[in-house]
Design an enzyme around this catalytic site. Structure first.
Site, PDB file in Angstrom:
ATOM      1  N   HIS A 136      40.371  36.730  11.943  1.00 21.62           N
ATOM      2  CA  HIS A 136      40.565  37.472  10.651  1.00 21.62           C
ATOM      3  C   HIS A 136      40.409  39.123  11.445  1.00 21.62           C
ATOM      4  O   HIS A 136      40.532  39.156  12.512  1.00 21.62           O
ATOM      5  CB  HIS A 136      39.376  37.530   9.816  1.00 21.62           C
ATOM      6  N   GLU A 143      32.892  37.815   8.307  1.00 25.78           N
ATOM      7  CA  GLU A 143      33.314  36.994   9.441  1.00 25.78           C
ATOM      8  C   GLU A 143      34.094  37.739  10.412  1.00 25.78           C
ATOM      9  O   GLU A 143      33.848  37.421  11.731  1.00 25.78           O
ATOM     10  CB  GLU A 143      34.365  35.662   8.831  1.00 25.78           C
ATOM     11  N   HIS A 172      35.589  31.540  14.582  1.00 24.37           N
ATOM     12  CA  HIS A 172      35.588  31.677  13.224  1.00 24.37           C
ATOM     13  C   HIS A 172      34.050  31.200  12.850  1.00 24.37           C
ATOM     14  O   HIS A 172      33.207  30.734  13.441  1.00 24.37           O
ATOM     15  CB  HIS A 172      36.389  30.916  12.332  1.00 24.37           C
ATOM     16  N   GLU A 185      34.227  26.833  14.335  1.00 19.60           N
ATOM     17  CA  GLU A 185      33.489  27.303  12.962  1.00 19.60           C
ATOM     18  C   GLU A 185      32.074  27.370  13.387  1.00 19.60           C
ATOM     19  O   GLU A 185      31.386  26.276  13.628  1.00 19.60           O
ATOM     20  CB  GLU A 185      33.865  26.305  11.933  1.00 19.60           C
TER      21      GLU A 185
END
Length: 318
Positions: free
Chosen positions: A106, A143, A199, A281
């Site tokens: 992101h 994030e 992430h 993640e």
């Protein structure tokens, strides 16, 4: 990231949580750890055609995750050098000549560029949005901020081993994105020996743990992962094992059947990669226990250490 947006279809129905698994793992610490040491000694991890997720080894400290104090996210690792995503040459060390691409998921600027990130891009199997804004903790720690902080820490560790490291984004560059296809292209152009996309998830309270996402076999349009599925599986297994050992964060209790490994074919960043690559993640930002870890600078350093050790192990064998 949450399981909506350009890189994810809706997740499969959640399986029942394995509360007794924690007790079982604690009871098996000595034997499982011995197995992991043997695994490392023989260069474990399959580079072949077996894609079955394997259980990750037990953590160095079975209580590490609960013992880690929460800290202010203001103790972010500071970026050094140019904020551009250009590669930084490594020094001397066992990884001299190796190239690693780190993709911090992101971008903080995505919130101000909704039209751009909503543009459809080709991921081989279909078309999806360029990028998403990502998730955040309930207190607003994003994030995008988390992933860049871990990326900076990871870069420092890998450069200390002699690797040349390239980030897909850094500082304020680019202003948004990059798109998922461009993130893959950066790793391909660099001819990376390994690539990782960092992430954190945005699932429900009570959903805890990390998982590493491996590329499935895709041969459609511009996507052809057949050559990288094996080495990516090896990379992912090594990262999962070392991440668990260093952080004490358990494998996800809502994906991966407790292995910490998930295979997907709907991720543009993996579908379009031509180099060994995985996603991680690191935890669930929407769970209060995981959020306390993700906002701790000390824990993020251990997360970077675990990822680094997995990558180093993979590159020494490749």
């Amino acid at each position: 990231m949450s399981y909506t947006g350009p890189d994810f279809d809706p997740p499969q129905q959640r399986r029942p949580r394995r509360g007794p698994l924690t007790v079982a793992l604690a009871a098996l610490v000595p034997g499982a750890l011995l197995g992991w040491l043997v695994y490392e000694a023989v260069g474990g991890g399959s580079g072949g055609e077996d894609r079955t997720a394997s259980p990750a080894p037990v953590p160095r400290s079975a209580t590490a995750s609960s013992a880690t104090p929460a800290a202010s996210p203001s103790d972010d690792a500071k970026a050094s050098g140019s904020p551009s995503p250009s590669a930084r040459p490594g020094g001397t060390g066992p990884l001299k000549g190796k190239v690693v691409v780190i993709d911090p998921g992101h971008n903080p600027g995505n919130f101000r560029h909704t039209a751009e990130i909503n543009r459809q891009v080709d991921i081989g199997t279909n078309r999806k949005e360029c990028d998403t804004t990502g998730t955040s903790t309930n207190d607003g720690y994003t994030e995008a901020r988390f992933t860049l902080d871990v990326a900076h820490r990871l870069r420092t560790l890998l450069e200390g081993q002699g690797a040349t490291v390239k980030l897909t984004r850094d500082g304020d560059s680019p202003a948004w994105g990059p798109c998922v296809d461009e993130r893959a292209r950066i790793g391909n152009t660099a001819r990376a020996d390994a690539a990782i996309s960092i992430h954190a998830d945005g699932s429900a309270e009570g959903d805890r743990g990390f998982h590493v996402i491996l590329p499935g076999s895709v041969h459609a349009g511009a996507a052809d992962t057949r050559a990288i599925v094996g080495p990516s599986h090896d990379l992912g297994v090594r990262i999962a094992g070392n991440f668990l050992r260093e952080t004490g964060e358990p494998p996800s209790n809502y994906l991966g059947d407790g292995t910490g490994l998930v295979t997907r074919t709907d991720l543009g960043g993996l579908n379009l990669s031509t180099v060994p690559k995985v996603f991680i993640e690191c935890g669930n930002m929407r769970d209060s226990k995981d959020a306390a870890l993700l906002t701790s600078g000390a824990w993020r350093q251990r997360a970077a250490q675990g990822i680094s050790e997995g990558i180093v192990s993979f590159l020494r064998e490749s």
